[in-house]
Design an enzyme around this catalytic site. Structure first.
Site, short mmCIF file in Angstrom:
data_model
loop_
_atom_site.label_atom_id
_atom_site.label_comp_id
_atom_site.label_asym_id
_atom_site.label_seq_id
_atom_site.Cartn_x
_atom_site.Cartn_y
_atom_site.Cartn_z
CG LEU A 1 11.28 -45.07 41.70
CD1 LEU A 1 12.69 -44.74 41.24
CD2 LEU A 1 10.75 -43.98 42.62
CG ASP A 2 5.25 -42.30 39.78
OD1 ASP A 2 4.75 -43.36 40.20
OD2 ASP A 2 5.12 -41.19 40.32
CB THR A 3 6.85 -44.28 33.54
OG1 THR A 3 6.09 -45.47 33.77
CG2 THR A 3 7.63 -44.43 32.25
#
Length: 366
Positions: free
Chosen positions: A230-232
C-alpha cells in the site's frame, strides 16, 4: 506289715508327689533361652570347656534363633568377633567361580537385552497420520465433538472425497482438507489482517527508521511478510502471512484477486465517469481498467467513491482518478479479495478466521 504312708523324715509320701516335685526342681534349674550357651568349638574366654558340648547345643549347631552360628562345616574354632577361620564365611566357604564363567554370563545377558527392535507390520503397530477430527480441532474448527458432527453431516472432504466415517487418518502436510468447500489451514501457518495507518511504510524493515509493518508484529516468533503493498499515505487492509504460495497467488495478475478502495475526491462528477473507468484509462505504463465503480456519498462537491480493480500496479487508483481529472484527497483500501476491513480500527492487527483463510485459498485455487 502295712506302711503308715510316712517316710523317714516324717512327711507323708503320696503317689506321684516326689516325681512332680523333682520335675519342678529340674525345670527351675534350666536356664532361660537367652542365658543358654551353645559353644560347639573349644574353650573360649567365656567359660571352660575342652570340646563341643553334647546334647541340645551340639545338635542345634548354632543354637536358638538369633544366636551365633558356626564357622566351617563340622564346627571349627571361632574368633572372638564371631567370625570363623580365615577363608570361611557362613556355613562354609565355596570355591570362587572362574573369570571365564563370569564373562560368559555377562555376554549372555548382553545378547539377551541388546537384541535389535523387531519391526512389526503397520497393521499391528502405530498407524500413519492423525485422526481427522483431531486435525480439524487443532485448526480451530471447534471442539473434537463439534468436528465429529461436521464429519457426520458430510461437510468435510479430504482430497476431493467426502468423509462420513469417524477415525479416518490424514496427513496434514500432504492431504487437502476442506469444510463446506473451504480449505482448512492445517499446517502451522499464520494469517493476519492489519489496518495500516497513513504514514506507515509497506515494508517489514525500514533502513531510514520510519514506521513500517514490522513494528506491528515484533513479538511474533515466526517470520511474516506482507501480501502486496500500500502507498505510504494510503490507509486500509493489508495481509501478513508466512504462507509463501498463498501470498504469491494473491498478488499474481493471473488469479485476478480484486481489491476495493474508497477515495475522497472533489466534484462535480460527470455521469460517464464510471463507464470511462471501466473501459480503461490510458496511463504511461498501459491501460488500467476498473472492475466496479460507484458513488458512495456526496456532500456538496465532496464525493466518496468506491473503486474495485484486480490490478496491483503502483499508485494505480490515484493515477487513474487523477488522469480522469479528479485527484484523490484520501484513499483507503476496504477489502482484499473476500477479506473486508469492517470496523477494524486503524493500527489494529487481527488474526484471520479459518473461514476467511479458506475463502482466500479458494480465491486462488489452493
Amino acid at each position: 506289715m502295712r506302711s503308715s504312708g510316712r517316710n523317714s523324715s516324717g512327711r507323708g509320701n503320696y503317689r506321684g508327689a516326689g516325681n512332680k516335685r523333682d520335675e519342678k526342681q529340674q525345670r527351675a534349674r534350666r536356664p532361660r533361652p537367652e542365658e543358654r550357651r551353645y559353644d560347639v568349638g573349644g574353650s573360649g574366654p567365656d567359660g571352660p570347656g575342652d570340646g563341643p558340648r553334647k546334647g541340645r547345643g551340639a545338635a542345634a549347631r548354632g543354637g536358638a534363633k538369633g544366636g551365633p552360628k558356626t564357622g566351617a562345616k563340622g564346627g571349627g574354632p571361632r574368633s572372638q568377633d564371631g567370625r570363623g577361620a580365615k577363608g570361611s564365611r557362613g556355613r562354609g566357604s565355596a570355591p570362587a567361580r572362574p573369570r571365564e564363567y563370569d564373562a560368559k554370563i555377562e555376554e549372555r545377558n548382553r545378547a539377551r537385552y541388546d537384541k535389535p527392535a523387531v519391526k512389526t507390520p503397520k497393521t499391528f503397530g502405530d498407524q500413519e497420520g492423525e485422526r481427522l477430527q483431531k486435525v480439524l480441532a487443532r485448526a480451530g474448527m471447534g471442539s473434537r465433538r463439534a468436528c465429529e458432527e461436521l464429519i457426520d453431516e458430510a461437510r468435510v472432504e479430504v482430497n476431493g472425497r467426502i468423509v462420513t466415517e469417524q477415525g479416518v487418518r490424514v496427513d496434514p502436510e500432504k492431504d487437502e482438507i476442506k469444510v463446506d468447500g473451504l480449505t482448512v489451514a492445517t499446517q502451522s501457518y499464520l494469517f493476519f489482517a492489519l489496518n495500516k495507518p497513513a504514514g506507515v511504510v509497506s515494508t517489514m524493515e525500514d533502513p531510514d527508521g520510519r514506521q513500517c509493518l514490522g513494528d506491528y508484529v515484533t513479538n511474533r516468533e515466526t517470520r511474516l511478510f506482507h501480501v502486496g503493498r500500500l502507498d505510504t499515505e494510503t490507509e486500509g487492509i493489508i495481509l501478513l502471512t508466512n504462507h509463501g504460495e498463498l501470498a504469491h497467488r494473491l498478488t499474481h495478475p493471473r488469479y485476478g484477486v480484486q481489491k476495493t478502495y474508497l477515495a475522497a475526491i472533489q466534484g462535480p462528477l460527470p455521469r460517464e465517469i464510471g463507464k470511462k473507468l471501466k473501459d480503461g484509462i490510458q496511463l504511461e505504463d498501459g491501460y488500467a481498467r476498473a472492475d466496479h465503480f460507484r458513488v458512495v456519498q456526496q456532500t456538496g462537491k465532496n464525493y466518496l467513491v468506491e473503486v474495485t480493480l484486480h490490478e496491483g500496479r503502483k499508485h494505480i487508483v490515484r493515477r487513474m482518478l487523477a488522469e480522469a481529472g479528479f485527484p484523490v484527497d484520501k484513499l483507503v483500501r476496504t477489502a482484499f479479495g473476500p477479506i473486508s476491513l469492517g470496523d477494524q480500527k486503524s493500527g489494529w492487527l487481527r488474526r484471520l478466521t479459518n473461514t476467511e483463510v479458506g475463502m482466500l485459498m479458494r480465491e486462488v485455487d489452493l
